[in-house]
Motif scaffolding. Structure first.
Motif, mmCIF file in Angstrom:
data_model
loop_
_atom_site.group_PDB
_atom_site.id
_atom_site.type_symbol
_atom_site.label_atom_id
_atom_site.label_comp_id
_atom_site.label_asym_id
_atom_site.label_seq_id
_atom_site.Cartn_x
_atom_site.Cartn_y
_atom_site.Cartn_z
ATOM 1 N N ALA A 115 6.020 10.470 -0.036
ATOM 2 C CA ALA A 115 5.171 9.388 -0.593
ATOM 3 C C ALA A 115 5.406 8.378 0.588
ATOM 4 O O ALA A 115 7.025 8.347 0.972
ATOM 5 C CB ALA A 115 5.807 9.033 -2.071
ATOM 6 N N SER A 116 5.058 6.912 1.192
ATOM 7 C CA SER A 116 5.879 6.039 1.966
ATOM 8 C C SER A 116 4.339 4.526 1.746
ATOM 9 O O SER A 116 3.602 5.035 0.792
ATOM 10 C CB SER A 116 5.166 5.663 3.033
ATOM 11 N N GLY A 117 4.844 3.236 1.956
ATOM 12 C CA GLY A 117 4.578 2.614 1.630
ATOM 13 C C GLY A 117 5.714 1.520 0.727
ATOM 14 O O GLY A 117 6.575 1.597 0.961
ATOM 15 N N GLN B 285 0.532 -1.816 0.226
ATOM 16 C CA GLN B 285 0.097 0.120 -0.184
ATOM 17 C C GLN B 285 1.139 1.411 -0.032
ATOM 18 O O GLN B 285 2.303 1.646 1.022
ATOM 19 C CB GLN B 285 -0.983 0.281 1.050
ATOM 20 N N VAL B 286 0.427 2.362 -1.035
ATOM 21 C CA VAL B 286 1.463 3.627 -0.792
ATOM 22 C C VAL B 286 0.442 4.491 -0.374
ATOM 23 O O VAL B 286 -0.652 5.360 -0.761
ATOM 24 C CB VAL B 286 1.788 3.909 -2.184
ATOM 25 N N GLN B 287 1.345 5.381 0.431
ATOM 26 C CA GLN B 287 0.588 6.820 0.634
ATOM 27 C C GLN B 287 1.224 7.884 0.147
ATOM 28 O O GLN B 287 2.470 8.012 0.712
ATOM 29 C CB GLN B 287 0.042 6.649 2.278
ATOM 30 N N LEU B 288 0.427 9.284 0.272
ATOM 31 C CA LEU B 288 0.840 10.010 -0.228
ATOM 32 C C LEU B 288 0.472 11.590 0.797
ATOM 33 O O LEU B 288 -0.695 11.294 0.763
ATOM 34 C CB LEU B 288 0.999 10.614 -1.282
ATOM 35 N N VAL B 289 1.072 12.188 1.320
ATOM 36 C CA VAL B 289 0.657 12.763 2.878
ATOM 37 C C VAL B 289 1.504 13.946 2.311
ATOM 38 O O VAL B 289 2.186 14.391 2.379
ATOM 39 C CB VAL B 289 1.261 12.100 4.011
ATOM 40 N N GLU B 290 0.198 15.511 2.400
ATOM 41 C CA GLU B 290 0.881 16.443 2.243
ATOM 42 C C GLU B 290 0.395 17.270 3.580
ATOM 43 O O GLU B 290 0.483 16.856 3.792
ATOM 44 C CB GLU B 290 -0.255 17.048 1.144
ATOM 45 N N SER B 291 1.663 18.508 3.085
ATOM 46 C CA SER B 291 1.055 19.266 4.759
ATOM 47 C C SER B 291 1.833 20.605 4.388
ATOM 48 O O SER B 291 2.390 20.067 2.814
ATOM 49 C CB SER B 291 2.154 18.712 5.031
ATOM 50 N N GLY B 292 1.680 21.773 4.994
ATOM 51 C CA GLY B 292 2.618 22.943 5.112
ATOM 52 C C GLY B 292 1.270 23.542 4.584
ATOM 53 O O GLY B 292 1.882 25.286 3.973
ATOM 54 N N GLY B 293 -0.163 23.348 4.076
ATOM 55 C CA GLY B 293 -1.384 24.707 3.742
ATOM 56 C C GLY B 293 -1.578 25.504 4.804
ATOM 57 O O GLY B 293 -0.732 25.598 5.778
ATOM 58 N N GLY B 294 -2.160 26.747 4.639
ATOM 59 C CA GLY B 294 -2.397 27.251 5.606
ATOM 60 C C GLY B 294 -2.899 29.101 5.041
ATOM 61 O O GLY B 294 -3.215 28.529 4.178
#
Length: 121
Positions: free
Chosen positions: A24-26, A1-10
């Motif tokens: 990206a992880s997994g 399984q692959v996950q992409l996790v965004e951050s840094g918005g605001g």
């Protein structure tokens, strides 16, 4: 399984800056093109920028000269530095990656969950 996790918005004022990250992880064998898309309320999702594994970049005309896409292949991470932000840049920003999970397989497209960027005074 692959996950992409965004951050840094605001929330940022016009003329300000934000830096988005997407990790990206997994189960990942290799990642090809990575990109950032955005979707404003009532509008279709649009391409913002892409970057190949070798570092070749593409930008939508609306962000050229203001946004910079980069990536760290060792960390499976793509970044979007957004400068001189305008109210019309307000949107949910999504990252996308063409990811090969097993050697010999074709790449599949994976999406992150999105991160909100709001430009307002």
């Amino acid at each position: 399984q692959v996950q992409l996790v965004e951050s840094g918005g605001g929330l940022v004022q016009p003329g300000g800056s934000l830096r988005l990250s997407c990790a990206a992880s997994g189960r990942i064998f290799s990642i090809g093109v990575m990109g950032w898309y955005r979707q404003a309320p009532g509008k279709e999702r649009e391409l913002v920028a892409t970057i190949t594994r070798g570092g070749n970049t593409y930008y939508a005309d609306s962000v050229k000269g203001r946004f910079t896409i980069s990536r760290d292949n060792a960390k499976n991470t793509v970044y979007l530095q957004m400068n001189s932000l305008k109210p019309e840049d307000t949107a949910v920003y999504y990252c996308n990656g063409a990811i090969i999970t097993y050697i010999g397989d074709r790449p599949s497209s994976y999406w992150g969950q999105g991160t909100q960027a709001t430009v307002s005074s």
